[in-house]
Design a protein around this motif. Structure first.
Motif, PDB file in Angstrom:
ATOM      1  N   PHE A 199       0.809  -1.219   0.000  1.00  0.00           N
ATOM      2  CA  PHE A 199       0.000   0.000   0.000  1.00  0.00           C
ATOM      3  C   PHE A 199       0.844   1.271   0.000  1.00  0.00           C
ATOM      4  O   PHE A 199       0.442   2.287  -0.563  1.00  0.00           O
ATOM      5  N   TYR A 224     -11.720   1.531   5.366  1.00  0.00           N
ATOM      6  CA  TYR A 224     -10.549   0.781   4.890  1.00  0.00           C
ATOM      7  C   TYR A 224      -9.301   1.296   5.609  1.00  0.00           C
ATOM      8  O   TYR A 224      -9.095   2.501   5.742  1.00  0.00           O
ATOM      9  N   ARG A 225      -8.489   0.335   6.072  1.00  0.00           N
ATOM     10  CA  ARG A 225      -7.219   0.644   6.715  1.00  0.00           C
ATOM     11  C   ARG A 225      -6.145  -0.296   6.171  1.00  0.00           C
ATOM     12  O   ARG A 225      -6.442  -1.382   5.686  1.00  0.00           O
ATOM     13  N   TYR A 226      -4.898   0.115   6.278  1.00  0.00           N
ATOM     14  CA  TYR A 226      -3.805  -0.825   6.052  1.00  0.00           C
ATOM     15  C   TYR A 226      -2.775  -0.652   7.152  1.00  0.00           C
ATOM     16  O   TYR A 226      -2.583   0.437   7.701  1.00  0.00           O
ATOM     17  N   GLY A 274      -3.839  -4.890   4.333  1.00  0.00           N
ATOM     18  CA  GLY A 274      -4.989  -4.007   4.251  1.00  0.00           C
ATOM     19  C   GLY A 274      -6.253  -4.746   4.641  1.00  0.00           C
ATOM     20  O   GLY A 274      -6.316  -5.972   4.578  1.00  0.00           O
ATOM     21  N   SER A 292     -10.812  -4.083   4.871  1.00  0.00           N
ATOM     22  CA  SER A 292     -12.033  -3.297   4.938  1.00  0.00           C
ATOM     23  C   SER A 292     -12.908  -3.840   6.048  1.00  0.00           C
ATOM     24  O   SER A 292     -12.721  -4.974   6.517  1.00  0.00           O
ATOM     25  N   ASP A 337       2.053  -5.077   2.685  1.00  0.00           N
ATOM     26  CA  ASP A 337       1.376  -4.646   3.902  1.00  0.00           C
ATOM     27  C   ASP A 337       0.067  -5.423   4.047  1.00  0.00           C
ATOM     28  O   ASP A 337      -0.322  -6.189   3.167  1.00  0.00           O
TER      29      ASP A 337
END
Length: 748
Positions: free
Chosen positions: A459, A481-483, A468, A470, A466
């Motif tokens: 990402f 959404y995060r990573y 990620g 949702s 990484d």
């Protein structure tokens, strides 16, 4: 471009099939043998796919003397089949072993299924719920095989006002049994208010002397008998009212209960009279009603909501009872499961929703002893609901581990999703998984999300994959959404700190039913966005920003021609070169339960779409994998072909092995190289060194440039991230003065 480069080296691919033959070719086979251990014990059926609201049925699936197990899951209208066979860990014992072939023989149905022999030939037939009532399929045998033949699309009954289709409320499970012991099957169902049981008596034996008539719309063999059955009605809360005259409908003006009931009719106290176990949509308990009369005219006089006496049933809502022998001792056991189409108020733990009461007594005078609350689920990967798999080499040992995002389970801080981690303790060619953690990174303690779906991707553009994910926010039901940046070096064990998670702002029009998938579709070095929409279409956004600042521009609201489609709603995608032609393909799953692959041309311009992909007795077919599916691609067995893992709403995973007859052959000719490319095969990155200054270009064998005219300094390493490249063969070209050197590398 392809001709130019094939002149430089031996032909790499031996393609055993032409493009025209792909539609007749098996692409994948279902994997039931890759081992999984949990808490030190090997699971019998790890890839059976999970269950949520099971209905337990038995019939002979193969030709041995032991009845096998059929499980119909109400939450996804999915059949799962198990053969009764030797326990792999103890040949002296028997066990139910997942055998997916038989699932493909069953028709599509909703709400409920019942197996019962209506025509007296000794083979169980199939009664199934439809929108119009009840369909009946006869089991037809041919040699050592069998199939279902639709005998009656809709059953009819003679009601009080004429002939009508025999309806069963969509929330109910009826009783189909021989009430009067005359040899034909009668039918019991609650009326649509959920207050009274209706008896629809089968008059086949009375009229014809044989049990095999199903009647027709003009001349039904079923007939409504009385206004109610059993001289009782459903009362307030978990109560019942007795002493009614079932020739008269009682109108008491009281509150109307929500309809929804399950019925099991069985002598449970040894007095020769058939008692009732009733589950109700508003109740936590199963209700035991004792019958004081035998035969057709029943009379129920008492009830108990504490049944069995020891460890009585207590579920969040709507328990249903089933009566089948589960331990091969010849005595039926009591099985309890929630009769729900979905998780009610998110208060049901769907990874522990099958209760087994062993019967230490007899069939008509049972002694029920609670043995477990996770029947079958303890022998399969079942994370609860909405399992979403991802492959990630978490421990840096060179093989693929598996992360599973979960829909959620009820906990002290609410219904929250998280991650399971399955560590691959085998090799890159022979995976063997072990459940390392059911709460990897302790997500539920920190983040209030459910329906979490992970993805491995680079990402932030640092060349290292990484994590990620949702998820849907508990606070506002918005899609987020995060990573988590991976701080480890490439190829080292992952260093993931949830506290360092970075939020990616998704396009505002996305909703909680959508599924984001990140991929560098335009090969510009940053991640673009594909979204499977809840309405069935695919959105494609290009990233006009960078890996440091994502900025999305909508390029298509029907990418690859996938537009709004209710039947195919909630699509999920995965990109890989499935046919190893050097071009990136797209796999999709959706609410139809089927897998599709788009291929045959450059990205987004595919000319072929395959749906008959899975081996069914050696022929390509379309098995149903359930609802609300997700998928991930990766080479699990080291054959350079992308395999698939498919998660479903029942909390389980199905593995598919790529069996296309495409083989990587040949070796690189030439003298001692002046350019080194490693590792080969590559997974997340390539390192390139050269003894010459020059420019570097990387292409697929189809001529697509992945890297263009990048300067290279002599004796200096250059690292290239490949984590988002489709699996396949690539050409690494170094130009230096008048020299041109080409190396081949496999990316997995």
């Amino acid at each position: 471009m392809r001709t130019k480069y094939t002149s430089l080296f031996l032909l790499i691919f031996s393609l055993c099939l032409s493009r025209a033959s792909f539609s007749q070719q098996v692409w994948f086979k279902i994997d039931t043998v890759t081992s999984v251990t949990s808490k030190g014990a090997r699971l019998s059926n790890p890839w059976a796919g999970g269950i949520n609201a099971p209905q337990f049925l038995k019939m002979h699936l193969n030709n041995d003397s032991e009845e096998d197990l059929v499980v119909f899951d109400r939450t996804n209208s999915k059949v799962t089949t198990f053969i009764a066979g030797p326990d792999p860990d103890n040949a002296a014992k028997k066990k139910f072993i997942h055998t997916p072939y038989y699932e493909t023989l069953f028709p599509q149905a909703d709400n409920w299924m019942i197996l019962a022999d209506y025509n007296g030939d000794g083979s169980k037939d199939l009664f199934a719920s439809t929108s119009l009532g009840i369909s009946v399929y006869q089991q037809v045998k041919s040699g050592n095989s069998w199939s279902w033949k639709l005998m009656q699309e809709v059953l009819y009954t003679k009601g009080f006002s004429g002939n009508i289709n025999l309806q069963v409320s969509g929330t109910d499970i009826p009783g189909i049994t021989d009430i009067d012991d005359d040899g034909d099957l009668d039918l019991l169902t609650f009326d649509f208010s959920g207050t009274y049981i209706e008896l629809h008596q089968n008059l086949s034996m009375e009229r014809f002397g044989v049990p095999d008539s199903l009647g027709n719309p003009k001349d039904p063999v079923f007939q409504r008998n009385g206004d109610c059955w059993g001289n009782f009605s459903k009362g307030v809360s978990e109560g019942f009212d007795f002493g009614l005259d079932c020739g008269v409908v009682k109108l008491d003006g009281g509150r109307i209960m929500h309809a929804g009931n399950s019925i099991l009719l069985q002598d449970l106290n040894g007095d020769g009279k058939k008692d009732l176990l009733v589950g109700h949509i508003s109740n936590e308990h199963i209700s035991f009603l004792t019958n004081s009369a035998s035969g057709l005219i029943a009379n129920f006089t008492a009830y108990s909501n504490s049944y069995p006496a020891n460890d009585p049933v207590l579920m969040h809502i709507f328990p249903a009872a089933f009566y089948e022998d589960m331990n091969f001792d010849g005595v039926p056991d009591l099985l309890i499961a929630p009769n729900l189409p979905s998780n009610d108020l998110n208060k049901v733990d769907f990874k522990s929703s099958g209760w087994l009461y062993h019967n230490a007594g007899t069939a008509v005078k049972p002694n029920f002893q609670l043995k477990q609350k996770n029947l079958l689920q303890d022998q399969m990967l079942d994370v609860g609901e909405n399992a979403a798999p991802a492959f990630f080499d978490v421990d840096g040992d060179g093989d693929l581990d598996m992360l599973i995002g979960t829909g959620g389970v009820p906990g002290t801080n609410g219904f929250r999703g998280g991650f399971w981690l399955l560590k691959n303790e085998g090799t890159a060619t022979e995976p063997q998984f072990a459940v390392e953690s059911e709460n990897y990174l302790n997500v539920p303690a920190t983040i209030g999300l459910f329906n979490i779906k992970p993805q491995r991707a680079d990402f932030n553009g640092d060349g290292v994959a990484d994590l990620g994910f949702s998820g849907v926010s508990l606070s506002n039901l918005r899609l987020e959404y995060r990573y988590i940046p991976n701080k480890a070096a490439a190829g080292a064990p992952a260093q993931l700190n949830l506290a360092e998670a970075v939020t990616i702002a998704l396009p505002a029009e996305l909703s909680s039913s959508d599924a984001p998938y990140f991929f560098d579709a335009d090969s510009d070095g940053d991640l673009d966005l594909l979204v499977g929409r809840g309405q069935g279409n695919l959105f494609y956004y290009s990233n006009t920003g960078s890996n440091k600042q994502f900025t999305f521009a909508l390029e298509s609201d029907a990418f690859a021609g996938v537009g709004v489609n209710f039947a195919g709603r909630s699509p999920q995608v995965a990109a890989a070169d499935f046919d190893l032609d050097g071009l990136m393909d797209l796999a999709t799953v959706d609410h139809t339960g089927n897998l599709r692959i788009f291929h045959g041309a450059a990205w987004g311009k595919w000319t072929e779409r395959e749906s008959e992909l899975i081996s069914i007795n050696g022929k390509p077919g379309t098995p149903n994998f359930g609802n609300y599916l997700s998928l991930v691609a990766g080479d699990l067995n080291g054959d350079k072909k992308p395999d698939l893992a498919i998660g479903n709403n029942a909390g389980g995973i199905r593995l598919l092995t790529n069996v296309l007859p495409v083989e990587v052959t040949g070796v690189e000719p030439g003298n001692e190289p002046v350019i080194r490319v490693f590792p080969n095969p590559a997974t997340e990155y390539l390192t390139i060194t050269s003894t010459l200054n020059g420019t570097l270009k990387i292409l697929t064998v189809g001529g697509r440039e992945m890297l263009s005219e990048v300067p290279v300094r002599a004796d200096t390493e250059r690292q290239i991230a490949t984590v988002n490249w489709p699996s396949g063969l690539y050409l690494v070209e170094l130009k230096s003065g008048g020299k041109r050197i080409v190396k081949k590398v496999i990316v997995e």
